[in-house]
Design a protein around this motif. Sequence first.
Motif, PDB file in Angstrom:
ATOM      1  N   LYS A 110       0.857  -1.197   0.000  1.00 41.07           N
ATOM      2  CA  LYS A 110       0.000   0.000   0.000  1.00 41.07           C
ATOM      3  C   LYS A 110       0.895   1.249   0.000  1.00 41.07           C
ATOM      4  O   LYS A 110       1.763   1.372   0.884  1.00 41.07           O
ATOM      5  N   PRO A 111       0.677   2.169  -0.919  1.00 44.01           N
ATOM      6  CA  PRO A 111       1.518   3.382  -0.954  1.00 44.01           C
ATOM      7  C   PRO A 111       1.271   4.322   0.221  1.00 44.01           C
ATOM      8  O   PRO A 111       2.197   4.957   0.718  1.00 44.01           O
ATOM      9  N   LEU A 112       0.004   4.408   0.638  1.00 44.11           N
ATOM     10  CA  LEU A 112      -0.349   5.380   1.685  1.00 44.11           C
ATOM     11  C   LEU A 112      -1.170   4.718   2.781  1.00 44.11           C
ATOM     12  O   LEU A 112      -1.813   3.690   2.556  1.00 44.11           O
ATOM     13  N   GLY A 113      -1.157   5.321   3.961  1.00 47.51           N
ATOM     14  CA  GLY A 113      -1.966   4.801   5.074  1.00 47.51           C
ATOM     15  C   GLY A 113      -2.378   5.945   5.983  1.00 47.51           C
ATOM     16  O   GLY A 113      -1.844   7.066   5.878  1.00 47.51           O
ATOM     17  N   VAL A 114      -3.315   5.672   6.885  1.00 46.54           N
ATOM     18  CA  VAL A 114      -3.825   6.683   7.828  1.00 46.54           C
ATOM     19  C   VAL A 114      -3.483   6.233   9.245  1.00 46.54           C
ATOM     20  O   VAL A 114      -3.739   5.082   9.618  1.00 46.54           O
ATOM     21  N   VAL A 115      -2.887   7.132  10.011  1.00 49.19           N
ATOM     22  CA  VAL A 115      -2.425   6.782  11.361  1.00 49.19           C
ATOM     23  C   VAL A 115      -3.590   6.874  12.353  1.00 49.19           C
ATOM     24  O   VAL A 115      -4.383   7.819  12.309  1.00 49.19           O
ATOM     25  N   THR A 116      -3.706   5.880  13.221  1.00 50.19           N
ATOM     26  CA  THR A 116      -4.774   5.907  14.236  1.00 50.19           C
ATOM     27  C   THR A 116      -4.291   6.564  15.534  1.00 50.19           C
ATOM     28  O   THR A 116      -5.016   7.294  16.184  1.00 50.19           O
ATOM     29  N   SER A 117      -3.029   6.248  15.913  1.00 46.54           N
ATOM     30  CA  SER A 117      -2.486   6.881  17.124  1.00 46.54           C
ATOM     31  C   SER A 117      -0.965   6.804  17.083  1.00 46.54           C
ATOM     32  O   SER A 117      -0.385   6.013  16.345  1.00 46.54           O
ATOM     33  N   ILE A 118      -0.333   7.666  17.900  1.00 46.70           N
ATOM     34  CA  ILE A 118       1.136   7.716  17.984  1.00 46.70           C
ATOM     35  C   ILE A 118       1.541   7.191  19.358  1.00 46.70           C
ATOM     36  O   ILE A 118       0.998   7.620  20.385  1.00 46.70           O
ATOM     37  N   ALA A 119       2.454   6.219  19.344  1.00 49.35           N
ATOM     38  CA  ALA A 119       2.877   5.590  20.603  1.00 49.35           C
ATOM     39  C   ALA A 119       3.495   6.620  21.545  1.00 49.35           C
ATOM     40  O   ALA A 119       4.190   7.533  21.113  1.00 49.35           O
ATOM     41  N   GLY A 120       3.210   6.455  22.829  1.00 46.81           N
ATOM     42  CA  GLY A 120       3.820   7.327  23.840  1.00 46.81           C
ATOM     43  C   GLY A 120       5.276   6.919  24.058  1.00 46.81           C
ATOM     44  O   GLY A 120       5.690   5.812  23.716  1.00 46.81           O
ATOM     45  N   GLN A 121       6.056   7.824  24.615  1.00 49.59           N
ATOM     46  CA  GLN A 121       7.466   7.486  24.806  1.00 49.59           C
ATOM     47  C   GLN A 121       8.059   8.185  26.033  1.00 49.59           C
ATOM     48  O   GLN A 121       7.655   9.290  26.389  1.00 49.59           O
ATOM     49  N   PHE A 122       9.012   7.466  26.654  1.00 44.16           N
ATOM     50  CA  PHE A 122       9.851   8.049  27.708  1.00 44.16           C
ATOM     51  C   PHE A 122      11.242   8.251  27.123  1.00 44.16           C
ATOM     52  O   PHE A 122      11.710   7.413  26.328  1.00 44.16           O
ATOM     53  N   ARG A 123      11.918   9.307  27.563  1.00 46.42           N
ATOM     54  CA  ARG A 123      13.365   9.377  27.416  1.00 46.42           C
ATOM     55  C   ARG A 123      13.892   9.576  28.843  1.00 46.42           C
ATOM     56  O   ARG A 123      13.587  10.584  29.485  1.00 46.42           O
ATOM     57  N   THR A 124      14.584   8.575  29.360  1.00 43.88           N
ATOM     58  CA  THR A 124      15.058   8.597  30.745  1.00 43.88           C
ATOM     59  C   THR A 124      16.581   8.518  30.772  1.00 43.88           C
ATOM     60  O   THR A 124      17.171   7.564  30.244  1.00 43.88           O
ATOM     61  N   ARG A 125      17.189   9.549  31.361  1.00 42.71           N
ATOM     62  CA  ARG A 125      18.653   9.545  31.485  1.00 42.71           C
ATOM     63  C   ARG A 125      19.029   8.689  32.684  1.00 42.71           C
ATOM     64  O   ARG A 125      18.495   8.882  33.781  1.00 42.71           O
ATOM     65  N   VAL A 126      19.925   7.709  32.468  1.00 42.76           N
ATOM     66  CA  VAL A 126      20.357   6.800  33.539  1.00 42.76           C
ATOM     67  C   VAL A 126      21.837   7.075  33.803  1.00 42.76           C
ATOM     68  O   VAL A 126      22.655   7.029  32.878  1.00 42.76           O
ATOM     69  N   THR A 127      22.184   7.409  35.056  1.00 39.86           N
ATOM     70  CA  THR A 127      23.572   7.682  35.416  1.00 39.86           C
ATOM     71  C   THR A 127      24.052   6.635  36.409  1.00 39.86           C
ATOM     72  O   THR A 127      23.469   6.489  37.492  1.00 39.86           O
ATOM     73  N   VAL A 128      25.057   5.862  36.014  1.00 40.04           N
ATOM     74  CA  VAL A 128      25.582   4.777  36.856  1.00 40.04           C
ATOM     75  C   VAL A 128      26.943   5.216  37.404  1.00 40.04           C
ATOM     76  O   VAL A 128      27.807   5.660  36.643  1.00 40.04           O
ATOM     77  N   SER A 129      27.099   5.135  38.729  1.00 42.10           N
ATOM     78  CA  SER A 129      28.372   5.534  39.355  1.00 42.10           C
ATOM     79  C   SER A 129      29.039   4.342  40.012  1.00 42.10           C
ATOM     80  O   SER A 129      28.384   3.565  40.715  1.00 42.10           O
ATOM     81  N   LEU A 174      -3.079   2.379  10.590  1.00 39.17           N
ATOM     82  CA  LEU A 174      -1.946   1.791  11.321  1.00 39.17           C
ATOM     83  C   LEU A 174      -1.480   2.712  12.438  1.00 39.17           C
ATOM     84  O   LEU A 174      -1.706   3.935  12.384  1.00 39.17           O
ATOM     85  N   VAL A 175      -0.833   2.113  13.440  1.00 37.37           N
ATOM     86  CA  VAL A 175      -0.296   2.861  14.591  1.00 37.37           C
ATOM     87  C   VAL A 175       1.105   3.355  14.241  1.00 37.37           C
ATOM     88  O   VAL A 175       1.822   2.720  13.473  1.00 37.37           O
ATOM     89  N   SER A 176       1.478   4.506  14.804  1.00 35.41           N
ATOM     90  CA  SER A 176       2.844   5.005  14.618  1.00 35.41           C
ATOM     91  C   SER A 176       3.687   4.679  15.849  1.00 35.41           C
ATOM     92  O   SER A 176       3.403   5.158  16.951  1.00 35.41           O
ATOM     93  N   GLY A 177       4.734   3.900  15.660  1.00 35.69           N
ATOM     94  CA  GLY A 177       5.686   3.654  16.743  1.00 35.69           C
ATOM     95  C   GLY A 177       6.639   4.831  16.901  1.00 35.69           C
ATOM     96  O   GLY A 177       7.216   5.065  17.959  1.00 35.69           O
ATOM     97  N   ALA A 178       6.787   5.603  15.812  1.00 33.91           N
ATOM     98  CA  ALA A 178       7.658   6.781  15.877  1.00 33.91           C
ATOM     99  C   ALA A 178       6.877   7.956  16.462  1.00 33.91           C
ATOM    100  O   ALA A 178       5.663   8.057  16.298  1.00 33.91           O
ATOM    101  N   GLY A 179       7.604   8.838  17.131  1.00 33.75           N
ATOM    102  CA  GLY A 179       6.988  10.060  17.653  1.00 33.75           C
ATOM    103  C   GLY A 179       6.921  11.113  16.558  1.00 33.75           C
ATOM    104  O   GLY A 179       7.674  11.047  15.580  1.00 33.75           O
ATOM    105  N   HIS A 180       6.011  12.068  16.720  1.00 33.01           N
ATOM    106  CA  HIS A 180       5.860  13.125  15.702  1.00 33.01           C
ATOM    107  C   HIS A 180       5.374  14.429  16.332  1.00 33.01           C
ATOM    108  O   HIS A 180       4.843  14.417  17.455  1.00 33.01           O
ATOM    109  N   ASP A 181       5.504  15.508  15.593  1.00 35.53           N
ATOM    110  CA  ASP A 181       5.064  16.812  16.102  1.00 35.53           C
ATOM    111  C   ASP A 181       3.579  16.815  16.431  1.00 35.53           C
ATOM    112  O   ASP A 181       3.102  17.614  17.246  1.00 35.53           O
ATOM    113  N   GLY A 182       2.831  15.902  15.797  1.00 33.57           N
ATOM    114  CA  GLY A 182       1.396  15.829  16.102  1.00 33.57           C
ATOM    115  C   GLY A 182       1.128  15.607  17.578  1.00 33.57           C
ATOM    116  O   GLY A 182       0.113  16.062  18.115  1.00 33.57           O
TER     117      GLY A 182
END
Length: 423
Positions: free
Chosen positions: A211-230, A362-370
Motif C-alpha cells: 500500500k503506498p499510503l496509510g492513515v495513522v490511528t495513534s502515535i505511541a507514547g514514549q519516555f526518554r530517561t537519562r540513567v547515570t551509573v556511578s 496503522l499505529v505510529s511507533g515513531a513520535g511526531h510533532d502531532g
Amino acid sequence: MSGLDIDRLGRRAEAMLEELAAISEEPDRLTRRYLTPEHKRAAHLVAQWMAEAGMTTAEDALGTIRGHYPMAGETPGANAVPRLLIGSHIDTVINAGKYDGMLGVVCGILAVEHFRDAERRMPFAVDVLAFGDEEGVRFPTVLSSSAALAGTFDPAWLDGKDRDGVTLDAAMRDYGLDPAAIPAAAMSRDEALAYVEIHIEQGPVLEHGDKPLGVVTSIAGQFRTRVTVSGMAGHAGTVPMPLRQDALLAAAEMTLAAEQIAKAHPEAAMVATVGQISVKPGAINVIPDRVEFVLDLRAASDAPRHAALQSFTARAEALAAARGCSVAFETYHDCPTAGCAPWLQDGLGRSIENLGLAAPRLVSGAGHDGQAMAGLTDFAMMFVRCNGGISHNPLEFSTVADMGAAVAALIRFIEDFTPPARS
Ligand code: HGY
Ligand code: MN
Ligand code: MN
C-alpha cells in the motif's frame, strides 16, 4: 487517477528533498540539528519555496518557519483567521535519511502551490509549518518548537544543554531568536482548525501490505530517561575482577534488562532502545566510574509503558547494588500516546480512496510533532510507504510515485476539508 500529475508532483518532491539533503553539518552524511547554521540555511530555503508557492512567511520565536496561504477574502493583517495547519520537521538525527520530516513540509508546500496555480482559495487559510526541534537530538528537549506553537513550551527547557554545554537559551539568541517572545508563538485555539502531517511510515507495514499510503490511528507514547551509573575508577591491571565497581558492566546489564522487559510485552508493541551512552573517565586502562545513557522506551498504550519503566528502575537498582555501584534516573521526556481525531482520519482516508487507493489504518511507533500539536487542536497523519521500513538511516527511501500520490491525496484532503462547527 486524480486529474493531478502524480509523477510531476513526485519529481518535484524528490528534487526539493535532494536540495534540502545537501544542507548538512557533516560533509559525508546528513546531520542537521536544531539551531545550527545548517538549520538556518534549510529554514531559509523552505521559506523561499513557501514564498514561491504563494505564501507569506514568518519565523517564530523557536525558529519555526510558518507559511500562510490566505483564505478567500482574507485582508492582509486580519486577526483570528481560521486555518488548516500542515507541517512536519526539518531537523534530522545523526546520519539521517532525507525523507524523515522534510517530506511532510515539501508535501504541504506543493499542495499550496497547486491551489495558487489554480488561483483558488478556500474558506479557510492554510499554514505550512517547518518545525526545527522534533528529533530532540541536540538538546534534552523533544518537540519543543511544535510545543511552543501549541502553547505548551516549558521555560525550564531553556536551561537544557547540548553536548558542548551550550544552553537552549544561548543557542536561540545565537541563532537570532528571543526567548522572551516564546509565549507570543502560541497560536490561539480559535485559529487552529486541525493539524495534518504527512510522514514516511518509518516501518514495514505499508510495504508489506503493498500500500503506498496509510492513515495513522495513534502515535505511541514514549519516555526518554537519562540513567547515570556511578562506580569506582581503578587501575585496569591491578584491581581483581571480584573487587571491581565497574559502572560500564552495570550499565551493560541494565541495557539488557531493558531489552528483556520490552520483549516480555509484545502485546503492548513495547520497544526499548539505548542509542546514546558516555563512559567516564574514558581511558583505556581505567575501570569506568561513571556511565550515562538515555533509555528510549515506547509502547502503543501508556499503562504498560509506565509499568515497564518502574520494572526497569527496580531492576537497574538491583544490578547496580550487586556491583557496588549506584544509579540515578531522570525522565526528561514523557510523551503520552496521542490519538488521531477520527473525523480527520476519515477525511484523509477518503482523500486516499479518491485516488483509487486503499487507505489502511496503522499505529505510529515513531513520535511526531502531532503529539505536541494535540495540545492545541485535533490532529491526524498520513503515512507514506518507505523502502524496507528503513528510517533514521541514509538508506531511507520513498518512490516518486508514492510521494506524488501523497501530495495528490493532500490536495484532495484540503479541497474536501470541512471544519467541524465550533460550539
Ligand atoms: O524518535 C522518534 O520517534 C522521532 O523520529 N523523533
Ligand atoms: Mn520524523
Ligand atoms: Mn525521526
